[in-house]
Design a protein around this motif. Sequence first.
Motif, mmCIF file in Angstrom:
data_model
loop_
_atom_site.group_PDB
_atom_site.id
_atom_site.type_symbol
_atom_site.label_atom_id
_atom_site.label_comp_id
_atom_site.label_asym_id
_atom_site.label_seq_id
_atom_site.Cartn_x
_atom_site.Cartn_y
_atom_site.Cartn_z
ATOM 1 N N SER A 1 34.289 4.237 -80.666
ATOM 2 C CA SER A 1 34.314 3.077 -79.769
ATOM 3 C C SER A 1 34.894 1.860 -80.472
ATOM 4 C CB SER A 1 32.900 2.750 -79.286
ATOM 5 O OG SER A 1 32.120 2.265 -80.348
ATOM 6 N N LEU A 2 35.184 0.835 -79.685
ATOM 7 C CA LEU A 2 35.616 -0.439 -80.252
ATOM 8 C C LEU A 2 34.399 -1.124 -80.853
ATOM 9 C CD1 LEU A 2 37.986 -1.847 -77.485
ATOM 10 C CD2 LEU A 2 38.622 -1.242 -79.802
ATOM 11 N N ILE A 3 34.580 -1.766 -81.997
ATOM 12 C CA ILE A 3 33.484 -2.443 -82.701
ATOM 13 C C ILE A 3 33.663 -3.951 -82.561
ATOM 14 C CG2 ILE A 3 32.348 -2.746 -84.947
ATOM 15 C CD1 ILE A 3 32.174 0.115 -83.749
ATOM 16 N N GLN A 4 32.591 -4.625 -82.200
ATOM 17 C CA GLN A 4 32.659 -6.081 -82.087
ATOM 18 C C GLN A 4 32.801 -6.705 -83.471
ATOM 19 O OE1 GLN A 4 28.974 -6.909 -79.991
ATOM 20 N NE2 GLN A 4 30.087 -7.304 -78.112
ATOM 21 N N PHE A 5 33.486 -7.843 -83.526
ATOM 22 C CA PHE A 5 33.602 -8.522 -84.819
ATOM 23 C C PHE A 5 32.531 -9.600 -84.930
ATOM 24 C CE2 PHE A 5 36.319 -11.178 -82.133
ATOM 25 C CZ PHE A 5 35.944 -12.451 -82.517
ATOM 26 N N TYR A 6 32.324 -10.044 -86.155
ATOM 27 C CA TYR A 6 31.377 -11.120 -86.449
ATOM 28 C C TYR A 6 32.151 -12.154 -87.244
ATOM 29 C CZ TYR A 6 27.656 -13.589 -88.937
ATOM 30 O OH TYR A 6 26.841 -14.551 -89.465
ATOM 31 N N ILE B 1 43.298 -7.690 -75.165
ATOM 32 C CA ILE B 1 41.909 -7.255 -75.350
ATOM 33 C C ILE B 1 41.046 -8.503 -75.405
ATOM 34 C CG2 ILE B 1 40.307 -6.115 -76.927
ATOM 35 C CD1 ILE B 1 42.586 -4.318 -77.803
ATOM 36 N N PRO B 2 39.958 -8.554 -74.644
ATOM 37 C CA PRO B 2 39.087 -9.738 -74.678
ATOM 38 C C PRO B 2 38.572 -9.982 -76.095
ATOM 39 C CG PRO B 2 38.412 -8.214 -72.943
ATOM 40 C CD PRO B 2 39.488 -7.532 -73.734
ATOM 41 N N VAL B 3 38.310 -11.236 -76.396
ATOM 42 C CA VAL B 3 37.862 -11.616 -77.735
ATOM 43 C C VAL B 3 36.614 -10.837 -78.152
ATOM 44 C CG1 VAL B 3 36.944 -13.509 -79.122
ATOM 45 C CG2 VAL B 3 38.874 -13.906 -77.619
ATOM 46 N N PHE B 4 35.696 -10.649 -77.203
ATOM 47 C CA PHE B 4 34.439 -9.975 -77.564
ATOM 48 C C PHE B 4 34.440 -8.512 -77.151
ATOM 49 C CE2 PHE B 4 33.267 -14.464 -77.479
ATOM 50 C CZ PHE B 4 32.770 -14.572 -78.769
ATOM 51 N N ALA B 5 35.640 -7.904 -77.139
ATOM 52 C CA ALA B 5 35.725 -6.486 -76.818
ATOM 53 C C ALA B 5 34.939 -5.698 -77.851
ATOM 54 C CB ALA B 5 37.176 -6.032 -76.819
ATOM 55 N N GLY B 6 34.407 -4.593 -77.435
ATOM 56 C CA GLY B 6 33.647 -3.749 -78.355
ATOM 57 C C GLY B 6 32.270 -3.478 -77.802
ATOM 58 N N MET B 7 31.674 -2.439 -78.328
ATOM 59 C CA MET B 7 30.370 -2.009 -77.848
ATOM 60 C C MET B 7 29.293 -3.010 -78.265
ATOM 61 S SD MET B 7 28.665 1.674 -78.573
ATOM 62 C CE MET B 7 28.214 1.300 -80.253
#
Length: 111
Positions: A95-100, A3-9
Amino acid sequence: MDIPVFAGMNGSAIENFSCVIYNICFMNCTWQAGRDAPADTQYFLYWQKSRDEEERECELYIKDENCRNMGCIFQNVSIGIEKAYFLVNGSSKDSLIQFYDEYIDLYKIGK
């Protein structure tokens, strides 16, 4: 499959992350839900005081009226010279959530 590092909506990662140290050894970190995060998104905060220590999840979350985690209270915080690493990720049924993530100098916020 990786999964790409910045996966997510887009717009689902938290916003306005900040931490405040008070009474010498307590730290409050707070954030706001991402603008476009689904209503059921739940966030989880992890932190690492130094590169040598293990990442630890928040033990005492601050919740909003919808029972979503919107902050964390840390006890027995010691202010070191190194930057602390903070990571907030999220989960949702929709959905996939982006991390911070952010490195924060605890010495500076303690002053």
